[in-house]
Design an enzyme around this catalytic site. Structure first.
Site, PDB file in Angstrom:
ATOM      1  CG  HIS A  18      -1.988  -1.110   1.061  1.00  0.00           C
ATOM      2  ND1 HIS A  18      -2.511  -1.777   2.150  1.00  0.00           N
ATOM      3  CD2 HIS A  18      -2.579  -1.673  -0.042  1.00  0.00           C
ATOM      4  CE1 HIS A  18      -3.387  -2.677   1.730  1.00  0.00           C
ATOM      5  NE2 HIS A  18      -3.434  -2.646   0.415  1.00  0.00           N
ATOM      6  CG  HIS A  41      -7.170 -10.817  -7.371  1.00  0.00           C
ATOM      7  ND1 HIS A  41      -6.588 -10.425  -8.556  1.00  0.00           N
ATOM      8  CD2 HIS A  41      -7.429 -12.146  -7.507  1.00  0.00           C
ATOM      9  CE1 HIS A  41      -6.492 -11.474  -9.371  1.00  0.00           C
ATOM     10  NE2 HIS A  41      -7.000 -12.525  -8.755  1.00  0.00           N
ATOM     11  CB  SER A  95      -5.468  -2.157  -2.708  1.00  0.00           C
ATOM     12  OG  SER A  95      -6.234  -3.281  -3.066  1.00  0.00           O
ATOM     13  CD  GLU A 113     -12.985 -10.603  -3.670  1.00  0.00           C
ATOM     14  OE1 GLU A 113     -13.065 -11.839  -3.560  1.00  0.00           O
ATOM     15  OE2 GLU A 113     -11.895  -9.975  -3.697  1.00  0.00           O
ATOM     16  CG  ASP A 138     -11.143 -14.911 -12.578  1.00  0.00           C
ATOM     17  OD1 ASP A 138     -10.681 -15.467 -11.558  1.00  0.00           O
ATOM     18  OD2 ASP A 138     -10.469 -14.677 -13.594  1.00  0.00           O
ATOM     19  N   GLY A 139     -10.932 -11.753 -11.404  1.00  0.00           N
ATOM     20  CA  GLY A 139     -10.081 -10.629 -11.743  1.00  0.00           C
ATOM     21  C   GLY A 139      -9.232 -10.863 -12.977  1.00  0.00           C
ATOM     22  CG  ASP A 160      -2.994  -7.923  -3.661  1.00  0.00           C
ATOM     23  OD1 ASP A 160      -2.122  -8.791  -3.437  1.00  0.00           O
ATOM     24  OD2 ASP A 160      -3.629  -7.340  -2.774  1.00  0.00           O
TER      25      ASP A 160
END
Length: 275
Positions: A18, A41, A95, A113, A138-139, A160
């Site tokens: 971060h 994510h 994030s 997410e 799905d990312g 991430d």
């Protein structure tokens, strides 16, 4: 890794990721043109450090807890300011919340997410915020569907993943390659754990062989990465790092080496592929 993220929120890996995210977003904000952020994510965006999951591990005490109690001078001040504004030390921002807090009126944030309960929590967090959209998807698949950004020609993609799957390093490498194919001018960042060196070397070698230019790897280890059963460090690979980013990132990483329990922490910034 033992995942869900609420067990690990605010730990040293979060602090590293971060702090660097803040530097990347600050670089984007130097120009008046709008930018877009895609967080693939995203998690739930806000974590209760007094909750059952966080108190089971208490990892945050050796991460953000120590930084708030004794802030290192080389850590980006904006990072700890944002953490405090989000409600620390009672809660820790993920994030997507950090990114949302740094948006200007012309900027946009897209969060993905896959976990159904977490996506609902994230959607509730940003309810009424017209600058943020939340996708329950799905990312990795979103990289092909949502890039390039519709609302801006500039932007950041943060990948991430939870590293629950044994092939996650390969999936991350392919995700970065896909993102670059769709959004070659964007800043593309991928987080990865460092337990031992072999999978990290293979991951970085795959990026070297991808044909993509201008890649740096920023790493923080709290102890020598010799025990594959422990999270000994973490890294962030960045494609198209903005001007001045690596110079600002190295002192921030060095400041975080003080979180090492035995004083063996190391910080490195390595150019993987030249511009």
């Amino acid at each position: 890794m033992n995942y869900r993220h609420a067990f690990h929120a605010g730990n040293f890996a979060d602090c590293m990721k971060h702090a660097l995210l803040v530097l990347l977003l600050q670089a984007l904000a130097r120009k008046p043109a709008a930018f877009s952020v895609l967080d693939t994510h995203a998690g739930i965006g806000r974590y209760d450090l007094g909750g059952a999951q966080a108190t089971r591990t208490m990892e945050w005490q050796d991460g953000i807890g120590r930084l708030l109690a004794d802030p290192p001078s080389d850590l980006p001040p904006a990072y700890l300011d944002l953490v405090r504004r989000a409600g620390a030390p009672e809660v820790y921002p993920g994030s997507p919340l950090i990114a949302a807090m740094m948006l200007r009126p012309q900027d946009r944030l897209v969060c993905c997410e896959l976990h159904p309960e977490d996506s609902l929590v994230l959607r509730h967090l940003f309810a009424g915020n017209s600058q943020v959209s939340v996708h329950a998807r799905d990312g990795y698949a979103a990289l092909g569907a949502l890039l390039p950004p519709r609302d801006a020609k500039r932007g950041l993609v943060l990948i991430d993943p939870p590293f629950e799957q044994p092939d996650e390093f390969g999936r991350l490498a392919q995700g970065l390659i896909t993102a670059h194919r769709r959004f070659a001018t964007g800043i593309l960042a991928g987080w990865y754990p460092i337990k031992h060196r072999a999978p990290v070397r293979a991951f970085l070698d795959s990026l070297r062989g991808s044909g993509i230019r201008d890649i740096v790897a920023l790493e923080l280890t709290l102890r020598p990465p010799l025990d594959p059963t422990r999270l000994n460090g973490c890294g962030l690979v960045v494609i198209n790092p903005p001007f001045g980013f690596t110079e600002a990132a190295l002192p921030a990483l060095r400041a975080l080496t003080h979180l090492s329990p035995d004083g063996t922490g190391e910080a490195t910034v390595t150019r993987i592929v030249e511009e």
